[in-house]
Design a protein around this motif. Sequence first.
Motif, PDB file in Angstrom:
ATOM      1  N   GLY A  14     -39.886  11.197  29.585  1.00  0.00           N
ATOM      2  CA  GLY A  14     -39.940  12.458  30.323  1.00  0.00           C
ATOM      3  C   GLY A  14     -39.568  13.660  29.485  1.00  0.00           C
ATOM      4  N   PHE A  15     -38.591  14.427  29.979  1.00  0.00           N
ATOM      5  CA  PHE A  15     -38.209  15.687  29.343  1.00  0.00           C
ATOM      6  C   PHE A  15     -37.130  15.511  28.280  1.00  0.00           C
ATOM      7  CE2 PHE A  15     -40.052  17.367  33.315  1.00  0.00           C
ATOM      8  CZ  PHE A  15     -40.868  18.372  32.796  1.00  0.00           C
TER       9      PHE A  15
ATOM     10  N   ALA B 232     -29.312  23.339  21.510  1.00  0.00           N
ATOM     11  CA  ALA B 232     -30.370  22.547  22.132  1.00  0.00           C
ATOM     12  C   ALA B 232     -30.966  23.292  23.316  1.00  0.00           C
ATOM     13  CB  ALA B 232     -29.833  21.199  22.599  1.00  0.00           C
ATOM     14  N   HIS B 233     -32.257  23.079  23.532  1.00  0.00           N
ATOM     15  CA  HIS B 233     -32.967  23.724  24.639  1.00  0.00           C
ATOM     16  C   HIS B 233     -32.261  23.455  25.967  1.00  0.00           C
ATOM     17  CE1 HIS B 233     -36.637  25.647  26.131  1.00  0.00           C
ATOM     18  NE2 HIS B 233     -36.629  24.793  27.126  1.00  0.00           N
ATOM     19  N   VAL B 234     -31.836  22.224  26.165  1.00  0.00           N
ATOM     20  CA  VAL B 234     -31.013  21.866  27.323  1.00  0.00           C
ATOM     21  C   VAL B 234     -29.753  21.202  26.789  1.00  0.00           C
ATOM     22  CG1 VAL B 234     -30.844  20.553  29.470  1.00  0.00           C
ATOM     23  CG2 VAL B 234     -33.053  21.509  28.770  1.00  0.00           C
TER      24      VAL B 234
ATOM     25  N   ALA C  58     -30.365  11.846  31.973  1.00  0.00           N
ATOM     26  CA  ALA C  58     -29.637  10.595  32.157  1.00  0.00           C
ATOM     27  C   ALA C  58     -30.296   9.429  31.441  1.00  0.00           C
ATOM     28  CB  ALA C  58     -29.514  10.289  33.657  1.00  0.00           C
ATOM     29  N   ALA C  59     -31.607   9.496  31.229  1.00  0.00           N
ATOM     30  CA  ALA C  59     -32.333   8.386  30.622  1.00  0.00           C
ATOM     31  C   ALA C  59     -32.564   8.562  29.132  1.00  0.00           C
ATOM     32  CB  ALA C  59     -33.672   8.206  31.334  1.00  0.00           C
ATOM     33  N   CYS C  60     -32.012   9.608  28.528  1.00  0.00           N
ATOM     34  CA  CYS C  60     -32.243   9.849  27.108  1.00  0.00           C
ATOM     35  C   CYS C  60     -31.446   8.870  26.255  1.00  0.00           C
ATOM     36  CB  CYS C  60     -31.868  11.287  26.754  1.00  0.00           C
ATOM     37  SG  CYS C  60     -32.863  12.526  27.616  1.00  0.00           S
TER      38      CYS C  60
END
Length: 479
Positions: free
Chosen positions: A416-417, A312-314, A337-339
């Motif tokens: 977001g990200f 994964a990218h992050v 944290a919000a994923c």
Amino acid sequence: MMRNIRIFVVALGLATHYTPAIAADLPSTTQLENIPGDLSSRSTPFIAWHGDLTKIGYLESEYQMTGKASVYQLDVNERLIKDIVDAPYTTRFLVRRPVDSEDFNGTVYLEILNATAGWDGDPIWQGTHRYMTQTGAAYVGLTSKPVAVNFLRDRWGDPEQFGKRNRERYAALSMPYFGQVWDILAQLSNLLRAKNSTANPLRDLTVQKLVLVGYSQSVDYEVTFANHFHEMAMIDGYYLGAGSGTVKRLNRLEGPEEYSIDDPHNLIRTRVPVVRFQTQTEVQEPRFNASRARQTEADFPLVRTYEMAGGAHVDVNTSTNGARSMARDLGLSSHGAACDLPINPLPIDFVQAAMLSILSHWIDGTPPPPSELLAFTDIESLALTFGPDGNAVGGIRLPQLAMPMGRYLGRNTGEGFCFLYGGFAPIDHDAFEQRYGTKSDYLEQLRQRIKPVVEARFLLEGDVERFIEHASSTIDSLE
């Protein structure tokens, strides 16, 4: 400073480089002092490393760099011409190096700090700092984009945005033009090899290899630099980590910042070794389109591309390291944290360390492993091939993919990200025991499967025990 002066610099075909008719002047540097104090009065570097480097014989310092950089464009014959001549700039860079020059191994990694969030990040250092420090390398991280320069000068320390801080540290920073980045990179790379220059913070070191590294958006700068400005610098190799299929134009004076999909400028062509590492995220995510710029030794002998199945990218390690700096410097929590799904636990940092090792040995003359690519069912629609366990087929395969604890996803969902954070759909603890037995049984099987990955050079022997510890912690997280 003059606009629109059409000065011929160098004829540059996409397949051929020529020695340029100009040489980048060396910039001046000033070391920035660290001043202790409370949050509002202390003066310390933005994204200073959160670990104590002195415990491993390293030190961290920060420098302000001042010079003049031109802005370029290409004419219809692919010749570089100066559009803006010698515009002044002041930026900054971080240095992390051995305290004792005798511990230096001769290699400097120059990272183009990532500015995707609007401020600097050092993802290459975050993922490979153990490899760099254990081998005795030096690291330099450059602030190289106007948005990051402006953030440091105008926003960091603004009490209405990120909390009050000492704002004098970055008050002099200025980078008026995006297109100045190419001269700035060339000047810094040449400075780092200038042993007789008092402006060089590494002048007591004998630099044998200088490797330009970048992650994500920073790769888009590397490719353009290599294609058009390589001969102005003394770069021995390029590491392209998790980049996209489109790269940066020379300037933003006219048109968009990046080339369009399938433009030939998106392919890197240089005379030194290039290692490109891609996670599953960039290969399958339309916002990256990395597969549209795939290059292998079949057509580009000095390029190797390694795509990591389930990567994964992050990942969870990158997220943890990045969160520490964001919490300290910006008062922010981790983007992940919000994923919606747990963050992908399959570690990419071990693989990236192996990538740097492969590149270093390649520069020294040892041929690299052949490229490893993920399999597509339909490459035009970015549809990867998945096995019966739900994991991607092909590419670099860590041992966990042979005995998966779930599906290792290149994508996540949420605000977001989150699209950058890989997801994890784990099996539960009961299913784990039915499939693999006890935790000890699993780890013993994993250890047996590690040897071929080490022999293929995609995992370093010195990282094996830490790799097993990481797998152990993933087992503990299963419900």
